[in-house]
Write a protein that holds these residues in place. Structure first.
Motif, PDB file in Angstrom:
ATOM      1  N   ASP A  29     -51.393 -12.351 -76.203  1.00 16.86           N
ATOM      2  CA  ASP A  29     -51.817 -12.477 -74.799  1.00 16.86           C
ATOM      3  C   ASP A  29     -51.188 -11.414 -73.904  1.00 16.86           C
ATOM      4  N   ARG A  30     -50.686 -10.315 -74.502  1.00 13.36           N
ATOM      5  CA  ARG A  30     -50.101  -9.174 -73.775  1.00 13.36           C
ATOM      6  C   ARG A  30     -48.792  -9.546 -73.099  1.00 13.36           C
ATOM      7  N   THR A  31     -48.164 -10.591 -73.580  1.00 13.98           N
ATOM      8  CA  THR A  31     -46.835 -10.927 -73.078  1.00 13.98           C
ATOM      9  C   THR A  31     -45.807 -10.089 -73.836  1.00 13.98           C
ATOM     10  N   ILE A  32     -44.859  -9.473 -73.088  1.00 13.83           N
ATOM     11  CA  ILE A  32     -43.834  -8.627 -73.720  1.00 13.83           C
ATOM     12  C   ILE A  32     -42.827  -9.526 -74.417  1.00 13.83           C
ATOM     13  N   LEU A  33     -42.743  -9.377 -75.728  1.00 15.16           N
ATOM     14  CA  LEU A  33     -41.813 -10.168 -76.518  1.00 15.16           C
ATOM     15  C   LEU A  33     -40.475  -9.475 -76.708  1.00 15.16           C
TER      16      LEU A  33
ATOM     17  N   TYR B 187     -45.781  -6.334 -77.612  1.00 16.64           N
ATOM     18  CA  TYR B 187     -46.608  -7.348 -76.941  1.00 16.64           C
ATOM     19  C   TYR B 187     -47.033  -8.457 -77.909  1.00 16.64           C
ATOM     20  N   ASP B 188     -47.272  -9.672 -77.314  1.00 15.93           N
ATOM     21  CA  ASP B 188     -47.885 -10.787 -78.025  1.00 15.93           C
ATOM     22  C   ASP B 188     -49.410 -10.641 -77.912  1.00 15.93           C
TER      23      ASP B 188
ATOM     24  N   GLY C 209     -42.945  -2.801 -68.547  1.00 14.78           N
ATOM     25  CA  GLY C 209     -43.884  -2.423 -69.607  1.00 14.78           C
ATOM     26  C   GLY C 209     -44.050  -0.926 -69.749  1.00 14.78           C
TER      27      GLY C 209
ATOM     28  N   THR D 119     -39.368  -5.369 -68.252  1.00 13.01           N
ATOM     29  CA  THR D 119     -39.917  -5.892 -67.009  1.00 13.01           C
ATOM     30  C   THR D 119     -41.192  -5.159 -66.608  1.00 13.01           C
TER      31      THR D 119
END
Length: 853
Positions: free
Chosen positions: A280-284, A277-278, A246, A244
């Motif tokens: 696009d800096r999305t936490i996978l 991270y992906d 990071g 949540t």
């Protein structure tokens, strides 16, 4: 030509001349055909070809048009270059190739290229492929398609050199393989959890081993489904927090309860949760890194438990214990007994030993500790003296000490365990026993006694040197059956029966007999008075008999002679007056007193074998029970000499004079022995005293001797010190008496008046001769020297003269008992000091007393 609308037209004109008879052209006959459309097509084609050529010549990709050559069997075997662009020449290195076949450049060109191009030429199906041209050493991406008519079998080839890209891709693939290998072979557990369900997507073998699961049990499963024992331990919430926020999470030595081998056990791990991270800096998901540190934690816990046990042992040990850590010997973990020995209070932890006990600098312990730290070898010593300053007072105690080096994993010493047991009381008790034994030996020698011991088990008898000289033998032990051979045959049976009776059950275990002893070589007969006592083990069984023996031949002969003389004189004077009868009665009483003295002497020698208490009892007896009979003997012998001398005759007077001389010598010995005993056993009373004042009293006591010898004194001021005034007075009186007594004579035989110097100075302990080291460990001493100009002595006797009963001159030359200097030495030792002597015959003597400053 121009048209009415202004556009140009292209016309194809053909004309034929018409000639006149004269051969001249009269006219032209022809026709014109409009070819504008055809010409425009040609122009368009030329423009297209120019555009095509420009495109082909400037493109980065290699381009060529080839004609595939087939054999009669319809198999492609070569191809001919019909057109190439500059990029082709650059990428392949083939120049001037138009009109030539590839085999003209590369005879062994790879066959599969002919098959590929032949298939495209025949089918017209374009193809795209990548391959490595071995002969050209390049890697190409190729796009080929058929051009022209099918029967022309022409193929256009568009290709690009992608070797660099291939190498880069290979490097990337190699890197990925290395990363994957690292992931698989990593010595730490690694897992990747995806999504809010925390599903396992990747795990390495070490993680599987850590959690006790297989690959199939984890991959694709949510965390708490795969590892249900983690429920309630909080790890799922920590992982969700990282996903949540990071924010990575790390912690060391985390306790985790895991089911491994079907048993729940606690392991310890260093944990790290790292968000993934992906683009696009999305936490996978989250990468979990877990390092198993269970062994280290348990080892540390074991060490901590061992240290706790060590602390407990040290704290509760009855002996003084503490650790000296590092080369500086920093004090750690001292127990109360150690703190009490150091005497500097409880605030000693964390301080170097040298800082809290500077008094050890001049002692050997610090050097011993350094050697133990360097060598790693244990040191033990029993009864070592250590001087420790407590509350400003130096204590001189004795300890059993053990220094044990503690080694680390590399075998290097990092600390020393000190164990010290105070044995001062036992050491001093032993010293007192040794002193008492020494005094007892002196008394035994004084009484001219021999000692013997009968061992029940071996039935052997051990004799002292004196008894061996009586027997005329040299061996130390004699069998029991040979014991009775030297005894006179008339006394032998009685002695044997008396010894056997002492061993009978219920017997007091005492033996007391007087018998005649025959020296087998010379036949000389001695009268021996022997006494003994039986000693038993814990079960009451006899172990041995120990005793003493005294040669009483002279006493018995003297007694017999006196009895004979008294009997004779009694018969001659039977008719004398009542006074003579009374004197005879007194003489009889004297004989009885002599017998009583002999019995008391025998009893005294027996009692001297006891402890120091018996030595004090001996001193009491010597001062009362022995002196009184001696005074009677001297008094009655003097009375006989003066009143009945004429009747006794010359022999009788000689006997009486010998009795008086022996009695006076015996009395002097008893007095001196009493003085030595008091000095050895009496508790000293220490006060601050003036040696000058003590010396003044001694000079007053010796005033008569000083006047008689006309002695002169040169005295320096003497110091103040702590001591026993009575004992120090005895010391100086004996030294000055010797200086007065041993005066020398001049060439005419006249006594030279003594000149005595008394010097005092302060000297370090190192100035004292090595053979006379003092008891005290003080750094400085008062040196008081008494220097005379008397007869002196040979320096080889400088140590011996302080022993009991040691005389360097005959009794007829100089009176004395040989105890005075022994008393001086004992007084000096009682005060922690010592005494030395230095002399040469005829050059005077120097006696120096060293007392702690």
């Amino acid at each position: 030509m121009g048209s009415p609308d202004g556009h140009w037209q292209w016309t194809n004109v053909r004309a034929t001349p018409v000639f006149t008879p004269a051969g001249l052209v009269s006219k032209w006959v022809g026709m014109a055909i409009d070819i504008s459309a055809q010409k425009q097509t040609e122009l368009d084609l030329h423009e297209s070809e120019a555009t095509y050529r420009t495109l082909v010549d400037t493109m980065d990709e290699g381009f060529c048009i080839i004609e595939v050559l087939f054999d009669s069997a319809g198999k492609p075997y070569d191809y001919r270059f019909l057109e190439i662009n500059p990029a082709f020449e650059k990428q392949t290195g083939l120049t001037d190739a138009v009109g030539k076949t590839i085999r003209q450049f590369i005879p062994n060109f790879e066959e599969h290229w002919f098959e590929r191009y032949g298939q495209i030429a025949l089918t017209g199906v374009p193809a795209r492929f990548e391959d490595f041209a071995v002969e050209l050493g390049r890697y190409y991406e190729v796009y080929a398609f058929r051009v022209g008519e099918p029967e022309q079998r022409r193929v256009a080839v568009l290709f690009n050199d992608i070797l660099d890209r291939i190498i880069a891709r290979q490097k990337q693939e190699e890197t990925q393989r290395q990363v994957l290998a690292f992931f698989e072979q990593s010595p730490v557990g690694i897992a990747i959890l995806s999504g809010p369900e925390l599903i396992f997507t990747m795990v390495n073998p070490f993680y599987l081993e850590l959690v006790g699961r297989t690959y199939d049990q984890l991959i694709g499963e949510p965390l708490l489904d795969a590892l249900p024992e983690l429920q309630g331990q909080g790890f799922d919430q920590l992982l969700l927090d990282v996903m949540t926020t990071g924010q990575p999470f790390t912690n060391r030595e985390v306790a985790v309860d895991l089911i491994r081998s079907q048993q729940l056990e606690t392991v310890y791990v260093d944990l790290a949760f790292q968000p993934q991270y992906d683009i696009d800096r999305t936490i996978l998901g989250i990468m979990v890194i877990a390092t198993d540190v269970t062994q280290q934690v348990r080892a540390r816990q074991s060490v901590e438990a061992s240290e706790a046990r060590l602390r407990s042992i040290i704290a509760t040990a009855p002996a003084a214990m503490g650790l000296f850590v590092g080369r500086d010997l920093v004090v750690e973990l001292p127990n109360q007994a150690f703190i009490d020995i150091v005497g500097k209070g409880p605030d000693i932890v964390g301080k170097p030993l040298r800082a809290i006990m500077p008094e050890l600098e001049n002692q050997t312990l610090l050097q011993i500790l350094d050697e133990v730290y360097t060598s790693g070898k244990m040191f033990q010593s029993f009864g070592i003296q250590v001087n420790i300053e407590r509350n400003g007072v130096m204590a001189h105690n004795y300890y059993n000490i053990t220094y044990t080096p503690l080694l680390d994993d590399q075998g290097q010493t990092y600390a020393i365990l000190d164990i010290a047991i105070d044995v001062t009381e036992s050491i001093r008790a032993r010293q007192k026993i040794e002193e008492a034994e020494s005094a007892l030996r002196g008394a035994v020698e004084l009484a001219q006694l021999g000692t013997w011991e009968l061992d029940v088990a071996t039935r052997q008898v051990t004799y002292s040197d004196r008894i061996k000289s009586w027997l005329g033998v040299s061996q130390d032990e004699i069998k029991l059956n040979l014991l009775y051979n030297p005894i006179h045959e008339d006394d032998r049976q009685r002695v044997e029966a008396s010894i056997q009776a002492a061993f009978e059950p219920g017997s007091p275990g005492l033996y007391n007999e007087e018998y005649r002893l025959v020296e087998h070589r010379t036949g000389h007969v001695r009268i021996i008075h022997a006494q003994g006592r039986v000693y038993y083990d814990d079960q009451g069984r006899p172990l041995k008999m120990m005793g003493t023996a005294q040669d009483v031949t002279q006493q018995r002969q003297l007694q017999l002679a006196l009895e004979q003389q008294v009997q004779q004189r009694t018969e001659e004077l039977a008719t004398a007056n009542e006074e003579l009868a009374a004197a005879n009665e007194e003489l009889q009483t004297t004989n009885e007193d002599i017998a009583s003295i002999n019995e008391q002497l025998h009893s005294l020698v027996h009692d001297l074998k006891r402890s120091n208490d018996n030595l004090q009892q001996f001193a009491y007896i010597a001062s009362h029970d022995l002196q009184e009979p001696l005074r009677k003997v001297q008094a009655f012998s003097s009375l006989l000499q003066h009143q009945y001398g004429e009747r006794l005759g010359a022999d009788g007077l000689d006997y009486l004079e010998r009795m008086q001389t022996a009695g006076e010598r015996m009395s002097a010995l008893i007095r001196d022995l009493l003085a030595y005993s008091r000095v050895s056993t009496r508790q000293q009373t220490y006060n601050v005293i003036s040696l000058s004042h003590i010396l003044e009293k001694v000079l007053q006591t010796l005033e008569y001797q000083i006047q008689q010898t006309q002695a002169q004194f040169d005295i320096e001021p003497l110091p103040m010190l702590k001591g026993d005034a009575s004992q120090l007075g005895q010391l100086f009186q004996n030294l000055l008496s010797n200086a007065l007594k041993f005066s020398r004579k001049d060439e005419t035989g006249v006594m030279v008046p003594p000149r005595i110097q008394i010097r005092a100075t302060r000297v370090p302990a190192s100035a004292i001769p090595a053979w006379a080291k003092p008891i005290s460990m003080a750094e400085n001493f008062h040196q008081i020297c008494v220097i005379d100009q008397g007869i002196g002595f040979d320096n080889k006797y400088q140590e011996r003269i302080f022993q009991l009963f040691q005389r360097l001159h005959g009794k007829s030359d100089y009176a004395g008992t040989g105890i005075g200097l022994a008393i001086c030495q004992r007084v000096a030792e009682n005060h922690g000091g010592t005494i030395t002597a230095d002399s040469q015959p005829g050059q005077g003597a120097t006696f120096c007393v060293y007392l702690p400053a």
